[in-house]
Design an enzyme around this catalytic site. Structure first.
Site, mmCIF file in Angstrom:
data_model
loop_
_atom_site.group_PDB
_atom_site.id
_atom_site.type_symbol
_atom_site.label_atom_id
_atom_site.label_comp_id
_atom_site.label_asym_id
_atom_site.label_seq_id
_atom_site.Cartn_x
_atom_site.Cartn_y
_atom_site.Cartn_z
ATOM 1 N N HIS A 1 0.856 -1.009 -0.345
ATOM 2 C CA HIS A 1 0.322 -0.581 -0.212
ATOM 3 C C HIS A 1 0.478 1.409 -0.091
ATOM 4 O O HIS A 1 2.134 1.700 0.332
ATOM 5 C CB HIS A 1 -0.867 -0.168 1.245
ATOM 6 C CG HIS A 1 -2.352 0.899 0.863
ATOM 7 N ND1 HIS A 1 -1.870 2.782 1.071
ATOM 8 C CD2 HIS A 1 -3.299 0.614 1.084
ATOM 9 C CE1 HIS A 1 -2.896 3.422 0.885
ATOM 10 N NE2 HIS A 1 -3.912 2.256 0.761
ATOM 11 N N GLU B 1 -3.662 1.179 -7.609
ATOM 12 C CA GLU B 1 -4.413 2.709 -6.642
ATOM 13 C C GLU B 1 -3.511 4.042 -7.199
ATOM 14 O O GLU B 1 -2.103 3.925 -6.220
ATOM 15 C CB GLU B 1 -4.415 2.810 -4.742
ATOM 16 C CG GLU B 1 -4.950 1.633 -5.000
ATOM 17 C CD GLU B 1 -5.992 1.090 -2.983
ATOM 18 O OE1 GLU B 1 -6.733 1.632 -2.590
ATOM 19 O OE2 GLU B 1 -4.399 1.575 -2.360
HETATM 20 P P1 PGA Z 1 -9.602 6.226 -0.067
HETATM 21 O O1 PGA Z 1 -8.521 4.858 0.111
HETATM 22 O O2 PGA Z 1 -10.723 4.752 -0.619
HETATM 23 O O3 PGA Z 1 -9.928 6.313 1.322
HETATM 24 O O4 PGA Z 1 -9.179 6.424 -1.178
HETATM 25 C C1 PGA Z 1 -8.375 3.780 -0.375
HETATM 26 C C2 PGA Z 1 -6.940 3.755 -0.335
HETATM 27 O O5 PGA Z 1 -6.308 4.280 0.777
HETATM 28 O O6 PGA Z 1 -6.662 2.399 -0.054
#
Ligand code: PGA
Length: 225
Positions: free
Chosen positions: A86, A152
């Site tokens: 992450h 992401e």
């Molecule tokens: P968010 O976070 O939905 O608040 O953008 C997603 C994540 O960091 O996995």
């Protein structure tokens, strides 16, 4: 569709107990497609209609690793699903060699891995997202059978503004040209954009942060699916 909730550093043991009960009751039957990543201190030994995963772990069974959680501790909670890579952990200093050590350890355990990748805004503006993601993916075995990849973009996380559908489509298509792992999108997924994100052909699910911290809101997103 896979619906994963990243609770990050939110929820106490007590508030998560309420959250988990509400979410579990709201899911009609045991559904492996819903995964929740609570903070370690809130992990529950109860059985739910969703899978509990670990936001983090140290690649060892146990040992002198102050502040870390090894596989022996995860096994107590029957955790076999882990998140690796992450961007918020990368920002804390988890580099590619360490991520590879975590990946290889998780593979040796046969765990389900949600491996997160994503570029920052400068890389995005430069138009070098694909090269950047290729480098991140070069670190792991893309043929691992229990692998899920979460794309992401860092610039979309926690902003309330997800990446545009066309861009997500282009990037997920690019990743799927490299491997056959299921692909998630994450970055400000919420009730207003879930329909269009879900409709993307190469999107197999979502990794939700902010909009998952309230069980009712997360259930609304899942039920739209
Ligand atoms: P968010 O976070 O939905 O608040 O953008 C997603 C994540 O960091 O996995």
């Amino acid at each position: 569709m896979i619906y994963a909730a990243n609770l990050k550093c939110n929820h106490t043991k007590k508030s998560y107990a309420d959250y988990a009960k509400k979410l579990s009751n709201g899911l009609s039957q045991n559904s492996n497609s819903v995964i929740v990543f609570p903070p370690f201190t809130a992990l529950s030994e109860d059985k739910f209609n969703f899978t509990q995963g670990a936001q983090n772990f140290y690649p060892a069974q146990n040992g002198s690793y102050t502040g870390e959680i090894g596989s022996q501790m995860l096994e107590e909670f029957e955790i076999t699903t882990v998140m690796i890579g992450h961007s918020e952990r990368r920002a804390l200093g988890e580099d590619e060699p360490f991520l590879k050590a975590k990946f290889d350890y998780a593979v040796s355990k046969g765990w389900d891995i949600i491996y997160c990748i994503g570029e920052d805004d400068i890389t995005h503006m430069n138009g070098s997202t694909k090269e950047f993601l290729s480098d991140q993916l070069a670190n792991i075995d893309l043929n691992y059978e229990n692998l899920v990849i979460a794309y992401e973009p860092i610039w979309a996380i926690g902003t309330g503004n997800s990446a545009k559908v066309e861009f997500i489509t282009e990037i997920l298509d690019f990743i799927s040209s490299k491997c056959s792992a299921p692909l998630l999108y994450g970055g400000s997924v919420n009730i207003t954009n879930i329909d269009e994100i879900k409709a993307i052909k190469s999107c197999d699910g979502v990794l939700v942060g902010t909009a998952s911290w309230d069980a009712d809101k997360f259930l609304e997103i899942i039920k739209k699916g």
